[in-house]
Scaffold this motif. Structure first.
Motif, PDB file in Angstrom:
ATOM      1  N   UNK A   6       0.833  -1.033   0.156  1.00 35.80           N
ATOM      2  CA  UNK A   6       0.027   0.021  -0.082  1.00 35.80           C
ATOM      3  C   UNK A   6       1.035   1.125  -0.078  1.00 35.80           C
ATOM      4  N   UNK A   7       2.089   1.153   0.592  1.00 34.16           N
ATOM      5  CA  UNK A   7       2.773   2.369   0.860  1.00 34.16           C
ATOM      6  C   UNK A   7       3.468   2.646  -0.314  1.00 34.16           C
ATOM      7  N   UNK A   8       3.602   1.520  -1.358  1.00 30.90           N
ATOM      8  CA  UNK A   8       4.357   1.961  -2.582  1.00 30.90           C
ATOM      9  C   UNK A   8       3.175   2.645  -3.512  1.00 30.90           C
ATOM     10  N   UNK A   9       2.047   1.929  -3.336  1.00 31.63           N
ATOM     11  CA  UNK A   9       1.118   2.391  -4.504  1.00 31.63           C
ATOM     12  C   UNK A   9       0.899   3.966  -4.033  1.00 31.63           C
ATOM     13  N   UNK A  10       0.907   4.244  -2.614  1.00 32.85           N
ATOM     14  CA  UNK A  10       0.603   5.744  -2.512  1.00 32.85           C
ATOM     15  C   UNK A  10       1.386   6.789  -2.831  1.00 32.85           C
ATOM     16  N   UNK A  11       2.826   5.965  -2.773  1.00 31.49           N
ATOM     17  CA  UNK A  11       4.136   6.811  -2.988  1.00 31.49           C
ATOM     18  C   UNK A  11       4.155   7.119  -4.543  1.00 31.49           C
ATOM     19  N   UNK A  12       3.486   5.881  -5.433  1.00 36.00           N
ATOM     20  CA  UNK A  12       3.545   6.037  -6.885  1.00 36.00           C
ATOM     21  C   UNK A  12       2.543   7.130  -7.441  1.00 36.00           C
ATOM     22  N   UNK A  13       1.391   7.119  -6.721  1.00 32.13           N
ATOM     23  CA  UNK A  13       0.220   7.955  -6.901  1.00 32.13           C
ATOM     24  C   UNK A  13       0.626   9.443  -6.553  1.00 32.13           C
ATOM     25  N   UNK A  14       1.411   9.712  -5.452  1.00 29.33           N
ATOM     26  CA  UNK A  14       1.747  11.112  -5.108  1.00 29.33           C
ATOM     27  C   UNK A  14       2.886  11.392  -6.075  1.00 29.33           C
ATOM     28  N   UNK A  15       3.805  10.545  -6.795  1.00 32.68           N
ATOM     29  CA  UNK A  15       4.730  10.833  -7.725  1.00 32.68           C
ATOM     30  C   UNK A  15       4.060  11.206  -9.162  1.00 32.68           C
ATOM     31  N   UNK A  16       3.089  10.314  -9.275  1.00 29.97           N
ATOM     32  CA  UNK A  16       2.273  10.947 -10.340  1.00 29.97           C
ATOM     33  C   UNK A  16       1.555  12.263 -10.343  1.00 29.97           C
ATOM     34  N   UNK A  17       1.165  12.636  -9.426  1.00 31.27           N
ATOM     35  CA  UNK A  17       0.394  13.902  -8.973  1.00 31.27           C
ATOM     36  C   UNK A  17       1.438  15.079  -9.177  1.00 31.27           C
ATOM     37  N   UNK A  64      -9.351  15.143 -15.004  1.00 32.23           N
ATOM     38  CA  UNK A  64      -9.305  14.946 -16.457  1.00 32.23           C
ATOM     39  C   UNK A  64      -7.669  15.164 -17.218  1.00 32.23           C
ATOM     40  N   UNK A  65      -7.047  16.244 -16.813  1.00 28.75           N
ATOM     41  CA  UNK A  65      -6.125  16.672 -16.956  1.00 28.75           C
ATOM     42  C   UNK A  65      -4.776  15.518 -16.814  1.00 28.75           C
ATOM     43  N   UNK A  66      -4.871  15.028 -15.717  1.00 26.69           N
ATOM     44  CA  UNK A  66      -3.851  13.850 -15.190  1.00 26.69           C
ATOM     45  C   UNK A  66      -4.265  12.880 -15.875  1.00 26.69           C
ATOM     46  N   UNK A  67      -5.484  12.489 -16.426  1.00 25.64           N
ATOM     47  CA  UNK A  67      -5.788  11.197 -17.206  1.00 25.64           C
ATOM     48  C   UNK A  67      -5.309  11.630 -18.794  1.00 25.64           C
ATOM     49  N   UNK A  68      -5.432  12.513 -19.049  1.00 30.37           N
ATOM     50  CA  UNK A  68      -5.104  13.148 -20.205  1.00 30.37           C
ATOM     51  C   UNK A  68      -3.374  13.144 -20.616  1.00 30.37           C
ATOM     52  N   UNK A  69      -2.817  13.439 -19.478  1.00 28.38           N
ATOM     53  CA  UNK A  69      -1.330  13.351 -19.535  1.00 28.38           C
ATOM     54  C   UNK A  69      -1.070  11.941 -19.799  1.00 28.38           C
ATOM     55  N   UNK A  70      -1.673  11.070 -18.864  1.00 25.55           N
ATOM     56  CA  UNK A  70      -1.410   9.554 -18.992  1.00 25.55           C
ATOM     57  C   UNK A  70      -1.387   8.862 -20.348  1.00 25.55           C
ATOM     58  N   UNK A  71      -2.652   9.365 -20.815  1.00 25.45           N
ATOM     59  CA  UNK A  71      -3.025   8.913 -22.233  1.00 25.45           C
ATOM     60  C   UNK A  71      -1.967   9.255 -23.221  1.00 25.45           C
ATOM     61  N   UNK A  72      -1.546  10.545 -23.257  1.00 24.66           N
ATOM     62  CA  UNK A  72      -0.319  11.171 -24.157  1.00 24.66           C
ATOM     63  C   UNK A  72       0.821  10.216 -23.773  1.00 24.66           C
ATOM     64  N   UNK A  73       1.184  10.188 -22.696  1.00 23.42           N
ATOM     65  CA  UNK A  73       2.478   9.069 -22.498  1.00 23.42           C
ATOM     66  C   UNK A  73       2.225   7.712 -22.917  1.00 23.42           C
ATOM     67  N   UNK A  74       1.043   7.084 -22.888  1.00 24.20           N
ATOM     68  CA  UNK A  74       1.122   5.799 -23.254  1.00 24.20           C
ATOM     69  C   UNK A  74       1.178   5.928 -24.769  1.00 24.20           C
ATOM     70  N   UNK A  75       0.343   6.809 -25.447  1.00 20.34           N
ATOM     71  CA  UNK A  75       0.447   6.883 -26.943  1.00 20.34           C
ATOM     72  C   UNK A  75       1.946   7.036 -27.402  1.00 20.34           C
ATOM     73  N   UNK A  76       2.530   8.090 -26.692  1.00 19.99           N
ATOM     74  CA  UNK A  76       4.002   8.214 -27.050  1.00 19.99           C
ATOM     75  C   UNK A  76       4.950   7.112 -26.999  1.00 19.99           C
ATOM     76  N   UNK A  77       4.631   6.330 -26.048  1.00 19.58           N
ATOM     77  CA  UNK A  77       5.411   5.143 -25.675  1.00 19.58           C
ATOM     78  C   UNK A  77       5.029   3.995 -26.803  1.00 19.58           C
ATOM     79  N   UNK A  78       3.964   4.097 -27.511  1.00 16.08           N
ATOM     80  CA  UNK A  78       3.396   3.186 -28.511  1.00 16.08           C
ATOM     81  C   UNK A  78       4.135   3.499 -29.839  1.00 16.08           C
ATOM     82  N   UNK A  79       3.970   4.905 -30.144  1.00 13.10           N
ATOM     83  CA  UNK A  79       4.485   5.211 -31.365  1.00 13.10           C
ATOM     84  C   UNK A  79       4.751   6.739 -31.505  1.00 13.10           C
ATOM     85  N   UNK A  80       5.832   6.775 -32.064  1.00 14.67           N
ATOM     86  CA  UNK A  80       6.491   8.299 -32.269  1.00 14.67           C
ATOM     87  C   UNK A  80       6.100   8.906 -33.641  1.00 14.67           C
TER      88      UNK A  80
END
Ligand SMILES: Nc1ncnc2c1ncn2[C@@H]1O[C@H](COP(=O)(O)OP(=O)(O)OP(=O)(O)O)[C@@H](O)[C@H]1O
Length: 126
Positions: A6-17, A64-80
């Motif tokens: 749980x501690x790691x999950x929380x730390x990851x979420x805070x890192x994302x923010x 919404x902006x956080x999810x948008x950024x996550x989608x951008x990263x995932x798309x960029x990872x898939x194709x440049x």
């Protein structure tokens, strides 16, 4: 990020923010708008219910902006290179953010509008 549980999950979420606020220009703009809305809410002494609506609106935009950024990263990872599906994925995510921003502007008019009109009529001696 290393570790488990749980501690790691929380730390990851805070890192994302932290990441989205530090690295995404649009998130900084949303953050400033949120601070201004909270400041105006404090200044105008809006009611408890209005605070609830304001906070829901602010968090929906930030989420919404956080999810948008996550989608951008995932798309960029898939194709440049250019891909119509990559374009659609990013445009859809950006569209979702725009919809929440439109809602926020409408909510600001609905909540702050009457207070500001009152202030204006008071200042005008009406
Ligand atoms: N791989 C791609 N294939 C096709 N179109 C793309 C691709 N990458 C980006 N685009 C187009 O460019 C637009 C901007 O994408 P970009 O990754 O630059 O986002 P951004 O400008 O960083 O977004 P934001 O301003 O929300 O951070 C997308 O909405 C999409 O229309």
């Amino acid at each position: 990020m290393k570790g488990t549980g749980l501690k790691r999950s929380f730390a990851c979420a805070l890192a994302g923010i932290a990441y989205v606020f530090q690295r995404e220009r649009n998130m900084k703009i949303h953050g400033v708008a949120a601070i201004m809305a909270v400041g105006l809410g404090l200044f105008l002494r809006v009611t408890r219910w209005e605070w609830g609506l304001l906070l829901i609106t602010i968090f929906i935009v930030l989420v919404a902006e956080t999810i948008n950024s996550a989608i951008e990263k995932a798309v960029d990872l898939q194709t440049e290179s250019y891909h119509p599906l990559a374009e659609a994925a990013k445009d859809l995510a950006a569209g979702a953010v725009l919809l929440t921003a439109i809602m926020a502007v409408i909510m600001a008019f609905l909540i702050f509008g009457p207070y500001l009109l009152n202030l204006l009529s008071f200042a005008g001696g009406g």
